[in-house]
Design an enzyme around this catalytic site. Structure first.
Site, short mmCIF file in Angstrom:
data_model
loop_
_atom_site.label_atom_id
_atom_site.label_comp_id
_atom_site.label_asym_id
_atom_site.label_seq_id
_atom_site.Cartn_x
_atom_site.Cartn_y
_atom_site.Cartn_z
N LYS A 143 0.87 -1.18 0.00
CA LYS A 143 0.00 0.00 0.00
C LYS A 143 0.90 1.23 0.00
CE LYS A 143 -3.07 2.50 3.08
NZ LYS A 143 -4.10 2.42 4.08
C1 R5P Z 1 -2.05 4.90 7.61
O1 R5P Z 1 -1.14 4.52 8.28
C2 R5P Z 1 -3.33 4.22 7.65
O2 R5P Z 1 -3.26 2.88 7.21
C3 R5P Z 1 -4.45 4.95 6.95
O3 R5P Z 1 -5.62 4.44 7.43
C4 R5P Z 1 -4.42 4.85 5.48
O4 R5P Z 1 -3.26 5.36 4.93
C5 R5P Z 1 -5.62 5.21 4.63
O5 R5P Z 1 -6.33 6.25 5.05
P1 R5P Z 1 -6.50 7.61 4.26
O6 R5P Z 1 -7.14 7.28 2.95
O7 R5P Z 1 -7.39 8.39 5.15
O8 R5P Z 1 -5.15 8.20 4.08
#
Ligand code: R5P
Length: 274
Positions: free
Chosen positions: A180
């Site tokens: 990711k």
């Molecule tokens: C980050 O460490 C987390 O996994 C977040 O939940 C992730 O990056 C996704 O959330 P957002 O789309 O709000 O950035």
């Protein structure tokens, strides 16, 4: 096709996470309270999950949320990507100081389809977070659980190809089954550098429906298997419209304008999450 060497446990869980029919996924990220507390859109976590679970393919969240906020009748309905690192909060400037927080046995007991570990490349805690990743991979692979590596980005780190490709490739080499990372210019190069490991794109701070849908579209065009969005869904005034329109791009190759039509069609019934 029959593959005698297939790692059945891993592949079965990967198929739960990434739809094997189209090799795509809409992951819904609601793991933020592990370091942000009751943030906007996640103050009433049970309501947020109840409202949006039907429209995601996989829920990325924490042990506490799985235990406390998934309604009994929804347990097992969608695969869980369980966050297994943490140990810090927004009150600390340096967010990278994380450790493993959930054991592999607990993850199996919770029926996690996969586990998520953040790495902070270039931070003062780089080594510790890479070791978190490799340690969890060593344990998780033993039980057939895929590990998703999150290339977390600290305040002072660039979100460009050079940095994100470096971080992503380190995660792949460590043995992560899914990466990711953030979207950046020339994103297709990053996807190529880590191929065949699937890449999902993080959303980042709330922007606007057209902007975030454009990012989803660009990510898919560049070869991502999907997105793992949080704030751009649960902080929008029309969260159901947002997740449905994201799904239309990811799974049905809709254009941004077509996806916006789906978003607009949901507007009359829209209600903001707490
Ligand atoms: C980050 O460490 C987390 O996994 C977040 O939940 C992730 O990056 C996704 O959330 P957002 O789309 O709000 O950035």
């Amino acid at each position: 096709m029959v593959n005698a060497y297939l790692d059945t446990g891993i592949q079965s869980r990967m198929n739960r996470i990434i739809n094997p029919k189209d090799n795509r996924v809409v992951m819904f990220a609601i793991d933020h309270p592990y370091f942000q507390g009751p943030t906007t859109g996640l103050r009433n976590m049970s309501k947020t999950i109840k409202t949006l679970l039907p429209y995601c393919d996989c829920l990325m969240t924490t042990r506490g949320a799985v235990r406390n906020n998934i309604a009994l009748e929804d347990v097992g309905k969608k695969p869980i990507m369980l966050r297994v690192t943490g140990g810090n909060s927004v009150l600390n400037e340096e967010l990278s100081d994380e450790k493993l927080t959930v054991t592999i046995k607990e993850s199996i007991r919770m029926d996690a389809a996969g586990v998520a570990v953040s790495v902070y490349i270039g931070s003062v805690n780089q080594q510790q977070t890479i070791i978190n990743l490799t340690e969890m991979i060593n344990q998780a692979e033993e039980y057939g659980i895929p590990v998703l590596a999150v290339t977390a980005v600290g305040k002072n780190m660039a979100r460009d190809l050079r940095y994100l490709a470096l971080a992503s490739r380190i995660c792949q080499d460590a043995g992560a089954r899914i990466i990711k990372t953030y979207y950046c210019e020339d994103f297709s190069k990053l996807v190529d550098y880590v191929s065949p490991t699937p890449v999902v794109v993080a959303g980042g701070k709330y922007t606007s429906p057209p902007d975030s849908l454009q990012m989803v579209h660009n990510s898919m065009e560049a070869g991502a298997v999907g997105v793992d969005f949080g704030r751009n869904i649960f902080q929008d005034d029309n969260p159901v419209g947002m997740i449905k329109s994201i799904g239309s791009i990811v799974h049905e190759n809709y254009t941004v304008n077509e996806a916006l039509e789906i978003y607009n069609a949901c507007l009359p019934a829209a209600s903001k999450l707490d």
